[in-house]
Design a protein around this motif. Structure first.
Motif, PDB file in Angstrom:
ATOM      1  N   LEU A 142      17.277  -6.907   1.756  1.00  0.00           N
ATOM      2  CA  LEU A 142      16.170  -6.009   1.461  1.00  0.00           C
ATOM      3  C   LEU A 142      16.588  -4.557   1.682  1.00  0.00           C
ATOM      4  O   LEU A 142      16.287  -3.683   0.858  1.00  0.00           O
ATOM      5  CB  LEU A 142      14.963  -6.351   2.333  1.00  0.00           C
ATOM      6  N   ALA A 143      17.280  -4.296   2.780  1.00  0.00           N
ATOM      7  CA  ALA A 143      17.657  -2.925   3.109  1.00  0.00           C
ATOM      8  C   ALA A 143      18.623  -2.348   2.083  1.00  0.00           C
ATOM      9  O   ALA A 143      18.436  -1.217   1.608  1.00  0.00           O
ATOM     10  CB  ALA A 143      18.281  -2.874   4.501  1.00  0.00           C
ATOM     11  N   PHE A 144      19.652  -3.089   1.733  1.00  0.00           N
ATOM     12  CA  PHE A 144      20.629  -2.547   0.781  1.00  0.00           C
ATOM     13  C   PHE A 144      19.975  -2.288  -0.578  1.00  0.00           C
ATOM     14  O   PHE A 144      20.154  -1.218  -1.171  1.00  0.00           O
ATOM     15  CB  PHE A 144      21.802  -3.516   0.612  1.00  0.00           C
ATOM     16  N   ALA A 145      19.193  -3.249  -1.046  1.00  0.00           N
ATOM     17  CA  ALA A 145      18.610  -3.135  -2.387  1.00  0.00           C
ATOM     18  C   ALA A 145      17.649  -1.967  -2.500  1.00  0.00           C
ATOM     19  O   ALA A 145      17.457  -1.433  -3.599  1.00  0.00           O
ATOM     20  CB  ALA A 145      17.901  -4.434  -2.761  1.00  0.00           C
ATOM     21  N   THR A 146      17.039  -1.561  -1.396  1.00  0.00           N
ATOM     22  CA  THR A 146      16.032  -0.498  -1.450  1.00  0.00           C
ATOM     23  C   THR A 146      16.523   0.793  -0.800  1.00  0.00           C
ATOM     24  O   THR A 146      15.739   1.697  -0.552  1.00  0.00           O
ATOM     25  CB  THR A 146      14.732  -0.963  -0.766  1.00  0.00           C
ATOM     26  N   SER A 147      17.819   0.869  -0.543  1.00  0.00           N
ATOM     27  CA  SER A 147      18.426   2.075   0.028  1.00  0.00           C
ATOM     28  C   SER A 147      19.026   2.925  -1.081  1.00  0.00           C
ATOM     29  O   SER A 147      19.079   2.519  -2.253  1.00  0.00           O
ATOM     30  CB  SER A 147      19.523   1.694   1.025  1.00  0.00           C
ATOM     31  N   ASP A 148      19.525   4.097  -0.708  1.00  0.00           N
ATOM     32  CA  ASP A 148      20.226   4.943  -1.674  1.00  0.00           C
ATOM     33  C   ASP A 148      21.549   4.337  -2.112  1.00  0.00           C
ATOM     34  O   ASP A 148      22.143   4.801  -3.082  1.00  0.00           O
ATOM     35  CB  ASP A 148      20.460   6.331  -1.077  1.00  0.00           C
ATOM     36  N   PHE A 149      22.020   3.319  -1.401  1.00  0.00           N
ATOM     37  CA  PHE A 149      23.237   2.644  -1.816  1.00  0.00           C
ATOM     38  C   PHE A 149      22.967   1.663  -2.951  1.00  0.00           C
ATOM     39  O   PHE A 149      23.802   1.466  -3.829  1.00  0.00           O
ATOM     40  CB  PHE A 149      23.855   1.887  -0.632  1.00  0.00           C
ATOM     41  N   GLY A 150      21.798   1.025  -2.920  1.00  0.00           N
ATOM     42  CA  GLY A 150      21.534  -0.044  -3.876  1.00  0.00           C
ATOM     43  C   GLY A 150      20.527   0.282  -4.951  1.00  0.00           C
ATOM     44  O   GLY A 150      20.242  -0.558  -5.809  1.00  0.00           O
TER      45      GLY A 150
END
Length: 386
Positions: A142-150
């Motif tokens: 969840l964190a990666f997909a909704t971060s500036d990275f993902g």
């Protein structure tokens, strides 16, 4: 159609009107509301071949009634969180069959064949090999997909704007990240802990460290969070011989510091360990923080090559994960403290024959996690405190 509070007798027609149930003569409904905030109903047919859960947000806190008003729009945040998680980790949440924005009601998978993780642990069972690892993966996905990275920058900005949740964030800012360290009517504790409660309120270093964690919570928009990730918001069990872990109740979801989700889970893990120690029923409790962190880090690193902004290199990833770790430790400490001398205590401790020794140990551990979080660089360091 305007908002209406659903009652048990309303559910058959409601499900039929929404296209979820064909034969309203073959439906049985019971209310199973258990949490603090919402009403929950289970609907099933006579032979058990069809079943659904209906969760509705009330315009107040359910356990308090109209004396504590609360916007039912929190259900929008929950629906939005489920939508995001379904894209990247659909196996870790209940299946959502529909969201009624007019009535702030979710229709979802019936999970009554599973058990709440806290209940399982309080009854003396172990976590098993998969539970905490699945939680770590859930947070990473969840964190990666909704971060500036993902996520592309424009989409991220839209998500941040849509996910603003001032009312529920204010609850966390107050109940978790300030009230336990001041005189407040919400706070209560066992009489035998009065000395520690007073010490914590007078501890200038502790208050400053909590202030920093509170400010990070208020300003660090790293990724979409579950926002209330504890052992009471995880269902576990088996289906067709395979372990099942489902995370639910993300109504406190907003865009904030990733470490807050991990920290809340770790706090509950550590308190559960104190319960098991008090009862002489320790099993795999001491492995859970490590297992969840390793799974989180492994999954986040696996996703890293897919980042949309390649300016962030591998060296920055190491630094970023180090910050997440430190935040997580601090938030674990604040959650432990508020669950013992603040608001909404944990049954892990309150149901012990003598809750004082375990509560005292946990409370002192919480303070150490907050003030020494930068020194604690591994799960082994935390284990040495226990």
């Amino acid at each position: 159609m305007g908002y209406r509070i659903l009652e048990t007798d309303d559910i058959p027609a409601y499900l039929h009107e929404r296209g979820h149930w064909a034969d309203v003569t073959d439906i049985q409904v019971r209310e199973v509301s258990d949490g603090n905030m919402n009403r929950v109903f289970l609907a099933s047919n006579a032979d058990g071949s069809q079943s659904l859960a209906i969760k509705q947000a009330l315009p107040w806190v359910r356990v308090a009634g109209p004396s504590w008003p609360m916007s039912p729009e929190r259900a929008d945040a929950e629906a939005r969180a489920y939508e995001q998680v379904a894209r990247v980790a659909p196996d870790k949440i209940p299946s959502i069959h529909g969201y009624d924005a007019d009535n702030y009601a979710l229709v979802m998978e019936d999970m009554s064949d599973l058990e709440v993780l806290r209940t399982v642990l309080n009854e003396g069972a172990s976590y098993g090999p998969d539970t905490s690892a699945r939680i770590g993966e859930f947070v990473a996905q969840l964190a990666f997909a909704t971060s500036d990275f993902g996520m592309e920058s424009a989409d991220r900005k839209a998500l941040i704007a849509a996910s603003v949740s001032p009312e529920l964030c204010k609850i966390t800012e107050d109940v978790v990240l300030s009230e336990p360290y001041i005189e407040h009517e919400h706070n209560h504790w066992l009489p035998e802990l009065t000395d520690l409660a007073a010490e914590f309120r007078a501890d200038a270093r502790l208050r400053t460290e909590v202030a920093e964690l509170r400010h990070v919570f208020m300003t660090s928009a790293q990724a979409l969070l579950h926002g209330d990730l504890h052992t009471g918001s995880v269902m576990v069990g088996e289906r067709e011989g395979a372990p099942v872990v489902r995370v639910f109740d993300p109504e406190f979801s907003f865009v904030g510091p990733i470490g807050y989700d991990l920290g809340l889970y770790w706090a509950n893990v550590l308190v559960s360990e104190e319960r098991a120690r008090a009862l002489g029923t320790l099993t795999d409790h001491g492995d859970q923080l490590r297992l969840s962190w390793e799974a989180f880090e492994t999954e986040f690193r696996r996703l890293w090559p897919t980042r949309v902004d390649t300016f962030f290199d591998d060296a920055y990833l190491d630094r970023f994960l180090s910050h997440v770790w430190t935040d997580s430790i601090g938030y674990a400490g604040t959650e432990i403290v508020r669950r013992i001398i603040g608001f909404a205590h944990l049954t892990d401790l309150t149901t012990l024959p003598d809750p004082v020794p375990a509560s005292r140990r946990a409370l002192l551990l919480g303070r150490e996690l907050i003030v020494r979080r930068r020194e604690l660089t591994s799960p082994d360091d935390i284990g040495a405190l226990i």
